[in-house]
Design an enzyme around this catalytic site. Structure first.
Site, PDB file in Angstrom:
ATOM      1  N   HIS A   7      -4.581 -12.695   1.989  1.00  0.00           N
ATOM      2  CA  HIS A   7      -4.106 -13.287   3.235  1.00  0.00           C
ATOM      3  C   HIS A   7      -4.798 -14.623   3.561  1.00  0.00           C
ATOM      4  CE1 HIS A   7      -2.909  -9.265   2.898  1.00  0.00           C
ATOM      5  NE2 HIS A   7      -3.791  -8.690   3.686  1.00  0.00           N
ATOM      6  N   TYR A  10      -9.095   4.100  10.761  1.00  0.00           N
ATOM      7  CA  TYR A  10      -7.800   4.282  11.412  1.00  0.00           C
ATOM      8  C   TYR A  10      -7.055   5.387  10.674  1.00  0.00           C
ATOM      9  CZ  TYR A  10      -5.831   1.595   7.481  1.00  0.00           C
ATOM     10  OH  TYR A  10      -5.481   1.157   6.211  1.00  0.00           O
ATOM     11  N   ASN A  28      -2.313  -1.543  11.082  1.00  0.00           N
ATOM     12  CA  ASN A  28      -3.142  -2.125  12.147  1.00  0.00           C
ATOM     13  C   ASN A  28      -2.541  -3.327  12.843  1.00  0.00           C
ATOM     14  OD1 ASN A  28      -5.395  -0.260  11.750  1.00  0.00           O
ATOM     15  ND2 ASN A  28      -5.679  -1.359   9.813  1.00  0.00           N
ATOM     16  N   TYR A  87     -11.117  -9.105   0.745  1.00  0.00           N
ATOM     17  CA  TYR A  87     -10.518  -9.255   2.068  1.00  0.00           C
ATOM     18  C   TYR A  87     -11.648  -9.582   3.044  1.00  0.00           C
ATOM     19  CZ  TYR A  87      -7.373  -8.309   6.060  1.00  0.00           C
ATOM     20  OH  TYR A  87      -6.602  -8.409   7.192  1.00  0.00           O
ATOM     21  N   ARG A 123     -13.975  -4.289  10.958  1.00  0.00           N
ATOM     22  CA  ARG A 123     -13.228  -3.263  11.707  1.00  0.00           C
ATOM     23  C   ARG A 123     -12.600  -2.227  10.772  1.00  0.00           C
ATOM     24  NH1 ARG A 123      -7.863  -4.601  10.920  1.00  0.00           N
ATOM     25  NH2 ARG A 123      -7.563  -6.817  10.510  1.00  0.00           N
ATOM     26  N   ARG A 131     -11.037  -3.583  -5.132  1.00  0.00           N
ATOM     27  CA  ARG A 131     -10.982  -4.333  -3.875  1.00  0.00           C
ATOM     28  C   ARG A 131     -12.320  -4.240  -3.169  1.00  0.00           C
ATOM     29  NH1 ARG A 131      -7.384  -3.452   1.425  1.00  0.00           N
ATOM     30  NH2 ARG A 131      -6.737  -5.597   1.873  1.00  0.00           N
ATOM     31  N   THR A 157      -7.982   1.063   3.059  1.00  0.00           N
ATOM     32  CA  THR A 157      -9.262   1.673   3.458  1.00  0.00           C
ATOM     33  C   THR A 157      -9.076   3.061   4.059  1.00  0.00           C
ATOM     34  OG1 THR A 157      -9.146   0.610   5.628  1.00  0.00           O
ATOM     35  CG2 THR A 157     -10.332  -0.568   3.875  1.00  0.00           C
ATOM     36  N   HIS A 205       0.846  -1.212   0.000  1.00  0.00           N
ATOM     37  CA  HIS A 205       0.000   0.000   0.000  1.00  0.00           C
ATOM     38  C   HIS A 205       0.871   1.249   0.000  1.00  0.00           C
ATOM     39  CE1 HIS A 205      -3.274  -2.644   1.419  1.00  0.00           C
ATOM     40  NE2 HIS A 205      -2.496  -3.028   2.399  1.00  0.00           N
ATOM     41  N   ASP A 239       2.643  -6.694   2.176  1.00  0.00           N
ATOM     42  CA  ASP A 239       1.641  -5.935   2.922  1.00  0.00           C
ATOM     43  C   ASP A 239       2.254  -4.689   3.568  1.00  0.00           C
ATOM     44  OD1 ASP A 239      -0.570  -6.096   5.713  1.00  0.00           O
ATOM     45  OD2 ASP A 239      -0.967  -5.320   3.709  1.00  0.00           O
TER      46      ASP A 239
HETATM   47  O1  LIG Z   1      -3.182  -4.251   4.810  1.00  0.00           O
HETATM   48  C1  LIG Z   1      -3.949  -5.237   4.824  1.00  0.00           C
HETATM   49  O2  LIG Z   1      -4.148  -5.952   3.831  1.00  0.00           O
HETATM   50  C2  LIG Z   1      -4.666  -5.537   6.044  1.00  0.00           C
HETATM   51  C3  LIG Z   1      -5.340  -4.578   6.784  1.00  0.00           C
HETATM   52  C4  LIG Z   1      -5.759  -3.284   6.308  1.00  0.00           C
HETATM   53  C5  LIG Z   1      -6.260  -3.075   5.050  1.00  0.00           C
HETATM   54  O3  LIG Z   1      -6.299  -4.006   4.143  1.00  0.00           O
HETATM   55  C6  LIG Z   1      -6.775  -1.734   4.648  1.00  0.00           C
HETATM   56  O4  LIG Z   1      -6.884  -0.824   5.487  1.00  0.00           O
HETATM   57  O5  LIG Z   1      -7.087  -1.602   3.468  1.00  0.00           O
HETATM   58  C7  LIG Z   1      -5.766  -4.952   8.149  1.00  0.00           C
HETATM   59  O6  LIG Z   1      -5.912  -6.170   8.419  1.00  0.00           O
HETATM   60  O7  LIG Z   1      -5.973  -4.024   8.974  1.00  0.00           O
END
Ligand SMILES: O=C(O)/C=C(\C=C(/O)C(=O)O)C(=O)O
Length: 307
Positions: free
Chosen positions: A181, A49, A261, A157, A130, A124, A77, A33, A256
């Protein structure tokens, strides 16, 4: 929500170790990311977050440090459906990055065309409660219909417990599905037990792709002791090995980075590369996982491994 990082936020490791595993030429980090920087690319108001900044320059530096050739930047996100930071990274990557964006049902055809031109090759769908508020599945299905002509796919996800409610919907999508994952299995359970077997049956029935990523999120045994041997996250390995063995032509791997988080530790990205040795034990496994599979999905125009 203010702009300060979420309380207790663990930020990425600025000095990861050098991997001891030499990656094959053309290796792809298929899940990473960019976060901001927030002053240029403000985080989404609806985010759950607030991360520390993790920009394209740091992302590309990690790529070069780990011996990776290309990256797939996945919209996080914290940026919602504002894909500007993602597109900025793709524009700066000189063809060495592709993207997976986040969109809603009101995305315009022009916006999709612009994302495609920038190097986006998928969207995605995030079902992790959460992280996001639920989006109606009929809206997601409509998005999938609209990206199909572009040749894109859907990255999903979800938590393992969500699979029973999602598998019919995901199995009906008119585009390839890529699971982040490994669908987040509970690694305290039997890798050959009914839960993970159900996941792999879903993978097989619908030709689903799977990322054997994020051992650091899934592991209960955790990273090696400081100074210990470099075999990390041993409890996750049997699950990943099953996926590589049973869906070896549809597996992907990613760092990743910048690891949002996490609460108990920040992984050493060099160790995450070495972890691949245990997940994909033969050079042929690693060629498929790291080069052939991601090229087929993200750079199908490349018939040869570009350096
Ligand atoms: O980076 C990841 O894939 C896992 C997380 C976060 C996100 O995917 C995101 O905010 O898009 C997570 O488990 O918090």
């Amino acid at each position: 929500m203010g702009t300060a990082p979420t309380a207790g936020w663990l930020t990425w490791d600025p000095a990861p170790s050098a991997p001891t595993l030499a990656l094959p030429p053309g290796a792809v980090d298929a899940h990473c990311h960019v976060f901001g920087p927030g002053e240029r690319f403000p985080f989404a108001p609806e985010r759950k977050y607030t991360p520390t900044d993790a920009g394209r320059e740091q992302l590309f530096a990690l790529r070069d440090h780990l011996g990776i050739a290309r990256q797939v930047v996945v919209q996080a996100t914290c940026h919602g459906t504002d894909n500007r930071a993602l597109v900025d990274a793709l524009d700066a990557a000189d063809g060495r990055a592709r993207g997976v964006a986040a969109v809603r049902g009101d995305v315009t055809d022009r916006e999709l065309a612009d994302l495609d031109r920038a190097g986006v090759r998928g969207v995605r769908f995030n079902f992790v409660k959460r992280l996001v508020d639920a989006v109606p599945t009929d809206e997601l299905a409509a998005v999938a219909e609209r990206i199909a002509p572009l040749g894109w796919h859907v990255v999903v996800y979800f938590e393992a417990a969500d699979l029973p409610d999602l598998e019919d919907f995901l199995g009906r999508l008119p585009v390839p599905v890529v699971v982040d994952h490994m669908g987040r299995p509970d690694v305290t359970r039997d890798p050959d037990g009914p839960e993970f077997t159900r996941f792999l049956r879903f993978v097989d029935r619908h030709d689903v792709w799977v990322k054997v990523s994020c051992p650091e999120r899934l592991s209960v045994t955790g990273p090696p002791a400081v100074g210990g041997e470099r075999h990390a996250y041993a409890d996750v390995v049997p699950f990943a090995r099953r996926v590589v063995a049973e869906a070896g032509d549809r597996v992907l791997w990613g760092t990743d980075w910048p690891h949002p988080n996490l609460t108990d530790h920040m992984p050493d990205d060099g160790l995450l590369v070495d972890h691949v040795r245990h997940v994909a034990p033969t050079p042929e496994d690693r060629q498929r996982l790291l080069v052939d599979n991601p090229r087929r999905l993200y750079w199908p125009e490349h018939t040869e491994v570009a350096p």
